[in-house]
Design a protein around this motif. Structure first.
Motif, PDB file in Angstrom:
ATOM      1  N   ARG A  32       0.836  -1.204   0.000  1.00  0.00           N
ATOM      2  CA  ARG A  32       0.000   0.000   0.000  1.00  0.00           C
ATOM      3  C   ARG A  32       0.869   1.253   0.000  1.00  0.00           C
TER       4      ARG A  32
ATOM      5  N   ILE B 181       0.760   4.081  -2.847  1.00  0.00           N
ATOM      6  CA  ILE B 181       0.465   5.483  -2.539  1.00  0.00           C
ATOM      7  C   ILE B 181       1.617   6.377  -3.001  1.00  0.00           C
TER       8      ILE B 181
ATOM      9  N   GLY C  98       3.700  11.453   6.658  1.00  0.00           N
ATOM     10  CA  GLY C  98       2.340  11.469   6.119  1.00  0.00           C
ATOM     11  C   GLY C  98       2.069  10.275   5.218  1.00  0.00           C
ATOM     12  N   LEU C  99       3.045   9.921   4.384  1.00  0.00           N
ATOM     13  CA  LEU C  99       2.895   8.741   3.525  1.00  0.00           C
ATOM     14  C   LEU C  99       2.750   7.472   4.363  1.00  0.00           C
TER      15      LEU C  99
ATOM     16  N   GLU D 283       1.734   7.253   7.462  1.00  0.00           N
ATOM     17  CA  GLU D 283       0.450   7.310   8.180  1.00  0.00           C
ATOM     18  C   GLU D 283      -0.688   6.863   7.275  1.00  0.00           C
ATOM     19  N   LYS D 284      -0.695   7.377   6.051  1.00  0.00           N
ATOM     20  CA  LYS D 284      -1.763   7.037   5.112  1.00  0.00           C
ATOM     21  C   LYS D 284      -1.722   5.563   4.723  1.00  0.00           C
ATOM     22  N   ALA D 285      -0.511   5.015   4.570  1.00  0.00           N
ATOM     23  CA  ALA D 285      -0.375   3.615   4.167  1.00  0.00           C
ATOM     24  C   ALA D 285      -0.730   2.660   5.296  1.00  0.00           C
TER      25      ALA D 285
ATOM     26  N   THR E 227      -2.958   3.171   7.752  1.00  0.00           N
ATOM     27  CA  THR E 227      -4.371   3.149   8.117  1.00  0.00           C
ATOM     28  C   THR E 227      -5.118   2.292   7.099  1.00  0.00           C
TER      29      THR E 227
ATOM     30  N   PRO F 142      -7.842   1.003   4.509  1.00  0.00           N
ATOM     31  CA  PRO F 142      -8.758   1.766   3.655  1.00  0.00           C
ATOM     32  C   PRO F 142     -10.192   1.603   4.140  1.00  0.00           C
TER      33      PRO F 142
END
Length: 143
Positions: free
Chosen positions: A59, A63, A97-98, A100-102, A104, A106
């Motif tokens: 992921r 991203i 940030g990358l 964190e987003k990966a 969490t 979806p």
């Protein structure tokens, strides 16, 4: 030690010794300073060296998009600011940030719903009522 940690959440720990930073000359504003000082930061993170699940790793690379190489190295180039320190901080924040987003999960896909029979009936009666109101407008004929 807390200053050395870039990201620490959901079982993923990224410290400064896991990333490599290289300073290069930036483009953009700065006058002659741009030609003399290497203020832009190129931050590299090898995702294979970090302990994380395969799902999160895939992921993260998805991203990252074009910022990820075929070998699984994420390259962030930051030259938004004129100073080296602010660009370094910006690159670390973007990496966090990358991650964190990966990390969490979806959101679940949206399930389609249908309106209830009562809602359909109310909408149709309101439409026909509005239609009659509009039909009754217009010029009054001679009687």
């Amino acid at each position: 030690m807390a200053d050395d940690i870039i990201f620490d959440a959901r079982g993923i720990l990224v410290t400064l010794d896991m990333v490599s930073e290289k300073f290069v000359r930036a483009q953009g504003p700065g006058g002659q300073n741009v030609n003399k000082v290497a203020t832009a930061v190129e931050l590299r993170l090898d995702t294979n060296a970090i302990e994380m699940s395969d799902f999160v790793r895939a992921r993260l690379i998805e991203i990252a998009g074009q910022r990820a190489t075929k070998d699984g190295v994420i390259v962030l180039f930051c030259d938004r600011f004129r100073t080296q320190e602010r660009n370094r901080q910006d690159s670390r924040e973007r990496l966090a940030g990358l991650l964190e987003k990966a990390s969490t999960p979806p959101p679940p896909p949206r399930r389609k719903t249908k309106p209830t029979k009562g809602a359909i009936e109310r909408r149709l009666t309101e439409k026909s009522g509005r239609s009659t109101i509009k039909k009754n407008r217009g010029k009054v004929g001679d009687e």
